[in-house]
Design a protein around this motif. Structure first.
Motif, PDB file in Angstrom:
ATOM      1  N   ALA A  64      42.782  48.785  35.221  1.00 34.23           N
ATOM      2  CA  ALA A  64      43.501  47.660  34.756  1.00 34.23           C
ATOM      3  C   ALA A  64      43.505  47.039  33.528  1.00 34.23           C
ATOM      4  O   ALA A  64      43.892  45.940  33.147  1.00 34.23           O
ATOM      5  N   ILE A  68      45.512  43.602  32.177  1.00 36.57           N
ATOM      6  CA  ILE A  68      44.639  42.391  31.512  1.00 36.57           C
ATOM      7  C   ILE A  68      44.964  42.032  30.143  1.00 36.57           C
ATOM      8  O   ILE A  68      45.375  40.900  30.093  1.00 36.57           O
ATOM      9  N   SER A  71      48.497  40.382  30.230  1.00 44.16           N
ATOM     10  CA  SER A  71      48.515  38.879  30.639  1.00 44.16           C
ATOM     11  C   SER A  71      47.470  37.973  29.416  1.00 44.16           C
ATOM     12  O   SER A  71      48.140  36.932  29.268  1.00 44.16           O
ATOM     13  N   ALA A  93      38.699  47.822  38.672  1.00 41.47           N
ATOM     14  CA  ALA A  93      39.904  47.113  38.314  1.00 41.47           C
ATOM     15  C   ALA A  93      39.504  45.576  38.717  1.00 41.47           C
ATOM     16  O   ALA A  93      39.838  44.715  38.126  1.00 41.47           O
ATOM     17  N   ARG A  94      39.164  45.750  39.976  1.00 39.65           N
ATOM     18  CA  ARG A  94      38.994  44.300  40.652  1.00 39.65           C
ATOM     19  C   ARG A  94      37.861  43.639  40.046  1.00 39.65           C
ATOM     20  O   ARG A  94      38.129  42.211  39.808  1.00 39.65           O
ATOM     21  N   LYS A  96      36.730  44.051  36.873  1.00 40.92           N
ATOM     22  CA  LYS A  96      37.435  43.457  35.588  1.00 40.92           C
ATOM     23  C   LYS A  96      38.450  42.323  35.593  1.00 40.92           C
ATOM     24  O   LYS A  96      38.154  41.294  34.769  1.00 40.92           O
ATOM     25  N   ALA A  97      39.283  42.332  36.434  1.00 43.27           N
ATOM     26  CA  ALA A  97      40.345  41.505  36.734  1.00 43.27           C
ATOM     27  C   ALA A  97      39.618  39.995  37.199  1.00 43.27           C
ATOM     28  O   ALA A  97      40.033  38.815  36.455  1.00 43.27           O
ATOM     29  N   LYS A  98      38.385  39.894  37.783  1.00 46.61           N
ATOM     30  CA  LYS A  98      37.893  38.895  38.239  1.00 46.61           C
ATOM     31  C   LYS A  98      37.123  38.474  36.896  1.00 46.61           C
ATOM     32  O   LYS A  98      37.137  37.178  36.732  1.00 46.61           O
ATOM     33  N   VAL A 102      41.966  37.245  35.715  1.00 46.80           N
ATOM     34  CA  VAL A 102      43.376  37.545  35.691  1.00 46.80           C
ATOM     35  C   VAL A 102      43.931  37.902  37.018  1.00 46.80           C
ATOM     36  O   VAL A 102      43.043  38.685  37.691  1.00 46.80           O
ATOM     37  N   ASP A 103      44.881  37.306  37.697  1.00 43.18           N
ATOM     38  CA  ASP A 103      45.445  37.484  38.815  1.00 43.18           C
ATOM     39  C   ASP A 103      46.104  38.749  38.815  1.00 43.18           C
ATOM     40  O   ASP A 103      47.348  38.914  38.470  1.00 43.18           O
ATOM     41  N   ILE A 104      45.753  39.855  39.633  1.00 46.25           N
ATOM     42  CA  ILE A 104      46.609  41.325  39.793  1.00 46.25           C
ATOM     43  C   ILE A 104      46.505  41.511  41.025  1.00 46.25           C
ATOM     44  O   ILE A 104      45.310  41.576  41.588  1.00 46.25           O
TER      45      ILE A 104
END
Length: 236
Positions: A64, A68, A71, A93-94, A96-98, A102-104
Protein backbone atom coordinates in the motif's frame (compact mmCIF):
# COMPACT_ATOMS: atom_id res chain seq x y z
CA UNK A 1 14.25 -5.73 6.06
CA UNK A 2 16.94 -6.31 3.42
CA UNK A 3 16.03 -8.42 0.41
CA UNK A 4 18.00 -11.67 0.58
CA UNK A 5 15.32 -13.92 -0.95
CA UNK A 6 17.51 -15.13 -3.81
CA UNK A 7 20.73 -15.70 -1.89
CA UNK A 8 19.76 -19.38 -1.79
CA UNK A 9 18.90 -21.68 -4.68
CA UNK A 10 15.30 -21.36 -5.85
CA UNK A 11 12.92 -24.29 -5.55
CA UNK A 12 9.80 -22.73 -7.12
CA UNK A 13 8.58 -19.99 -9.43
CA UNK A 14 8.33 -16.48 -8.06
CA UNK A 15 5.32 -15.72 -5.88
CA UNK A 16 4.32 -12.96 -3.50
CA UNK A 17 4.45 -15.05 -0.36
CA UNK A 18 5.40 -14.11 3.21
CA UNK A 19 9.12 -14.32 2.48
CA UNK A 20 8.80 -11.81 -0.39
CA UNK A 21 6.31 -9.61 1.48
CA UNK A 22 8.69 -9.21 4.41
CA UNK A 23 11.35 -7.58 2.19
CA UNK A 24 9.18 -6.23 -0.61
CA UNK A 25 9.75 -2.51 -0.08
CA UNK A 26 13.51 -3.02 -0.18
CA UNK A 27 13.14 -5.31 -3.21
CA UNK A 28 11.20 -2.63 -5.09
CA UNK A 29 13.63 0.16 -4.34
CA UNK A 30 16.65 -1.94 -5.34
CA UNK A 31 15.10 -3.84 -8.26
CA UNK A 32 13.06 -1.15 -10.04
CA UNK A 33 15.15 1.78 -11.32
CA UNK A 34 13.88 5.16 -10.12
CA UNK A 35 10.89 3.57 -8.40
CA UNK A 36 10.40 6.51 -6.03
CA UNK A 37 10.57 8.99 -8.92
CA UNK A 38 8.02 6.95 -10.88
CA UNK A 39 5.76 6.89 -7.83
CA UNK A 40 6.15 10.66 -7.31
CA UNK A 41 5.30 11.42 -10.94
CA UNK A 42 2.28 9.10 -10.88
CA UNK A 43 0.94 10.81 -7.76
CA UNK A 44 1.56 14.31 -9.12
CA UNK A 45 -0.28 13.52 -12.35
CA UNK A 46 -3.10 11.79 -10.47
CA UNK A 47 -3.70 14.70 -8.11
CA UNK A 48 -4.56 16.94 -11.06
CA UNK A 49 -7.65 14.83 -11.74
CA UNK A 50 -8.89 14.06 -8.23
CA UNK A 51 -11.56 15.77 -6.13
CA UNK A 52 -13.09 15.10 -2.71
CA UNK A 53 -14.80 11.71 -2.36
CA UNK A 54 -13.36 10.30 -5.59
CA UNK A 55 -12.71 6.57 -5.63
CA UNK A 56 -9.15 5.36 -6.21
CA UNK A 57 -8.24 1.71 -6.79
CA UNK A 58 -4.72 0.29 -6.68
CA UNK A 59 -4.52 -3.07 -8.47
CA UNK A 60 -1.86 -5.25 -6.92
CA UNK A 61 -1.37 -2.73 -4.14
CA UNK A 62 1.23 -4.90 -2.33
CA UNK A 63 2.15 -3.05 0.91
CA UNK A 64 0.00 0.00 0.00
CA UNK A 65 2.93 2.40 -0.35
CA UNK A 66 1.47 4.23 -3.35
CA UNK A 67 -1.94 4.74 -1.74
CA UNK A 68 -0.30 6.00 1.45
CA UNK A 69 1.85 8.46 -0.51
CA UNK A 70 -1.17 9.58 -2.55
CA UNK A 71 -3.09 10.28 0.64
CA UNK A 72 -0.18 12.30 2.02
CA UNK A 73 0.32 14.47 -1.07
CA UNK A 74 -3.18 14.93 -2.51
CA UNK A 75 -5.36 17.74 -1.13
CA UNK A 76 -8.61 15.88 -1.87
CA UNK A 77 -10.22 13.51 0.64
CA UNK A 78 -10.29 10.22 -1.23
CA UNK A 79 -11.86 6.80 -0.97
CA UNK A 80 -8.82 4.53 -1.23
CA UNK A 81 -9.15 0.85 -2.15
CA UNK A 82 -6.23 -1.55 -2.49
CA UNK A 83 -6.61 -4.99 -4.04
CA UNK A 84 -4.08 -7.81 -3.89
CA UNK A 85 -4.30 -11.59 -4.07
CA UNK A 86 -1.49 -11.99 -1.53
CA UNK A 87 -2.69 -11.97 2.07
CA UNK A 88 0.94 -11.67 3.19
CA UNK A 89 1.22 -8.37 1.30
CA UNK A 90 -2.06 -7.09 2.70
CA UNK A 91 -0.99 -7.88 6.25
CA UNK A 92 1.98 -5.56 5.73
CA UNK A 93 -0.30 -2.99 4.10
CA UNK A 94 -2.66 -2.94 7.08
CA UNK A 95 0.21 -2.31 9.49
CA UNK A 96 1.65 0.47 7.34
CA UNK A 97 -1.72 2.16 6.79
CA UNK A 98 -2.37 2.11 10.55
CA UNK A 99 1.11 3.48 11.29
CA UNK A 100 0.60 6.38 8.88
CA UNK A 101 -3.00 7.00 9.92
CA UNK A 102 -4.37 6.44 6.42
CA UNK A 103 -7.81 4.90 5.91
CA UNK A 104 -7.56 2.28 3.14
CA UNK A 105 -10.01 -0.47 2.27
CA UNK A 106 -7.89 -3.54 1.55
CA UNK A 107 -9.34 -6.47 -0.37
CA UNK A 108 -7.84 -9.92 -0.84
CA UNK A 109 -9.17 -11.17 -4.17
CA UNK A 110 -8.42 -11.75 -7.84
CA UNK A 111 -8.44 -8.50 -9.81
CA UNK A 112 -10.94 -9.94 -12.29
CA UNK A 113 -13.52 -10.45 -9.53
CA UNK A 114 -13.66 -6.85 -8.32
CA UNK A 115 -16.35 -4.33 -9.20
CA UNK A 116 -14.44 -1.04 -9.55
CA UNK A 117 -17.46 1.10 -8.70
CA UNK A 118 -17.32 4.85 -9.42
CA UNK A 119 -13.61 4.74 -10.18
CA UNK A 120 -11.95 8.07 -10.96
CA UNK A 121 -8.40 6.76 -10.80
CA UNK A 122 -7.09 3.23 -11.18
CA UNK A 123 -3.43 2.52 -10.47
CA UNK A 124 -1.40 -0.53 -11.43
CA UNK A 125 2.31 -0.60 -10.65
CA UNK A 126 4.10 -3.53 -12.27
CA UNK A 127 1.01 -5.72 -11.96
CA UNK A 128 -0.35 -6.29 -15.49
CA UNK A 129 2.90 -8.00 -16.49
CA UNK A 130 2.04 -10.89 -14.16
CA UNK A 131 -1.32 -11.49 -15.88
CA UNK A 132 -1.54 -13.76 -18.92
CA UNK A 133 -2.01 -11.73 -22.14
CA UNK A 134 -5.62 -12.68 -22.94
CA UNK A 135 -6.72 -12.09 -19.36
CA UNK A 136 -4.65 -8.90 -19.25
CA UNK A 137 -6.56 -7.40 -22.17
CA UNK A 138 -9.89 -8.37 -20.59
CA UNK A 139 -8.88 -6.67 -17.35
CA UNK A 140 -7.85 -3.48 -19.16
CA UNK A 141 -11.25 -3.41 -20.88
CA UNK A 142 -12.89 -3.82 -17.47
CA UNK A 143 -10.78 -0.96 -16.13
CA UNK A 144 -11.90 1.26 -19.00
CA UNK A 145 -15.58 0.35 -18.51
CA UNK A 146 -15.35 1.01 -14.77
CA UNK A 147 -13.81 4.47 -14.96
CA UNK A 148 -15.94 7.59 -14.90
CA UNK A 149 -15.79 9.90 -17.89
CA UNK A 150 -12.63 11.94 -17.39
CA UNK A 151 -11.13 9.17 -15.28
CA UNK A 152 -7.55 8.01 -15.65
CA UNK A 153 -5.55 4.81 -15.53
CA UNK A 154 -1.91 5.13 -14.51
CA UNK A 155 0.22 2.01 -14.81
CA UNK A 156 3.87 1.03 -14.81
CA UNK A 157 5.33 -2.00 -16.55
CA UNK A 158 8.58 -3.63 -17.43
CA UNK A 159 8.85 -3.41 -21.22
CA UNK A 160 10.85 -5.12 -23.93
CA UNK A 161 12.22 -3.79 -27.20
CA UNK A 162 11.03 -5.06 -30.58
CA UNK A 163 14.67 -4.82 -31.70
CA UNK A 164 16.71 -7.80 -30.50
CA UNK A 165 19.96 -5.84 -30.23
CA UNK A 166 18.39 -3.04 -28.21
CA UNK A 167 16.58 -5.59 -26.07
CA UNK A 168 19.87 -7.30 -25.16
CA UNK A 169 21.48 -3.94 -24.41
CA UNK A 170 18.55 -3.06 -22.15
CA UNK A 171 18.87 -6.34 -20.29
CA UNK A 172 22.60 -5.76 -19.85
CA UNK A 173 22.01 -2.23 -18.56
CA UNK A 174 19.44 -3.48 -16.08
CA UNK A 175 21.85 -6.20 -14.97
CA UNK A 176 24.45 -3.54 -14.18
CA UNK A 177 21.85 -1.52 -12.28
CA UNK A 178 21.02 -4.49 -10.03
CA UNK A 179 24.70 -5.13 -9.39
CA UNK A 180 25.07 -1.47 -8.38
CA UNK A 181 22.28 -2.01 -5.84
CA UNK A 182 24.25 -4.75 -4.09
CA UNK A 183 22.74 -7.85 -5.69
CA UNK A 184 25.20 -10.63 -6.49
CA UNK A 185 25.40 -12.35 -9.87
CA UNK A 186 23.92 -15.45 -8.23
CA UNK A 187 20.93 -13.52 -6.83
CA UNK A 188 20.29 -11.86 -10.18
CA UNK A 189 20.34 -15.17 -12.07
CA UNK A 190 18.16 -16.87 -9.45
CA UNK A 191 15.49 -14.17 -9.65
CA UNK A 192 15.55 -14.19 -13.45
CA UNK A 193 14.96 -17.95 -13.42
CA UNK A 194 12.16 -17.67 -10.84
CA UNK A 195 10.37 -15.03 -12.95
CA UNK A 196 10.63 -16.93 -16.22
CA UNK A 197 7.13 -17.53 -17.64
CA UNK A 198 5.65 -15.68 -14.66
CA UNK A 199 6.42 -12.12 -15.77
CA UNK A 200 5.46 -11.57 -19.42
CA UNK A 201 6.29 -8.03 -20.59
CA UNK A 202 4.96 -6.22 -23.67
CA UNK A 203 6.74 -3.66 -25.79
CA UNK A 204 5.90 -0.01 -25.15
CA UNK A 205 3.84 0.08 -28.37
CA UNK A 206 1.97 -3.12 -27.42
CA UNK A 207 1.00 -1.60 -24.07
CA UNK A 208 -0.31 1.55 -25.73
CA UNK A 209 -2.21 -0.46 -28.38
CA UNK A 210 -3.83 -2.58 -25.65
CA UNK A 211 -5.00 0.60 -23.92
CA UNK A 212 -6.38 2.24 -27.05
CA UNK A 213 -8.09 -1.00 -28.14
CA UNK A 214 -9.91 -1.02 -24.79
CA UNK A 215 -11.45 2.37 -25.64
CA UNK A 216 -9.21 4.94 -23.99
CA UNK A 217 -8.94 8.16 -25.98
CA UNK A 218 -5.30 8.77 -25.17
CA UNK A 219 -2.32 6.95 -23.71
CA UNK A 220 1.10 8.46 -23.18
CA UNK A 221 4.38 7.45 -21.60
CA UNK A 222 5.22 9.86 -18.78
CA UNK A 223 8.38 8.14 -17.55
CA UNK A 224 10.83 5.65 -18.99
CA UNK A 225 14.17 4.22 -17.97
CA UNK A 226 15.54 1.66 -20.44
CA UNK A 227 13.09 -1.26 -19.96
CA UNK A 228 10.76 0.27 -17.36
CA UNK A 229 7.91 2.62 -18.29
CA UNK A 230 4.99 4.48 -16.72
CA UNK A 231 1.88 5.29 -18.75
CA UNK A 232 -1.19 7.48 -18.28
CA UNK A 233 -4.44 6.65 -20.09
CA UNK A 234 -7.43 8.99 -20.22
CA UNK A 235 -11.10 8.13 -20.65
CA UNK A 236 -12.98 10.98 -22.31
Amino acid sequence: MIDKVFEKSITKQFEFDEEVASVFDDMLNRSVPYYKEMQRLSINFACNYLKDEDYVYDLGCSTASTLIELSKHCQAKLNLIGIDNSEAMLNRARKKAKAFGVDITLINDDLHNIDYTNAKLILSNYTLQFIRPLQREKLVKKIYDSLQSGGIFIFSEKVISSDSTLNKQSIDEYYEFKKSQGYSEFEISQKREALENVLIPYTQDENIKMILDAGFSHCETIFKWVNFATFIAIKK
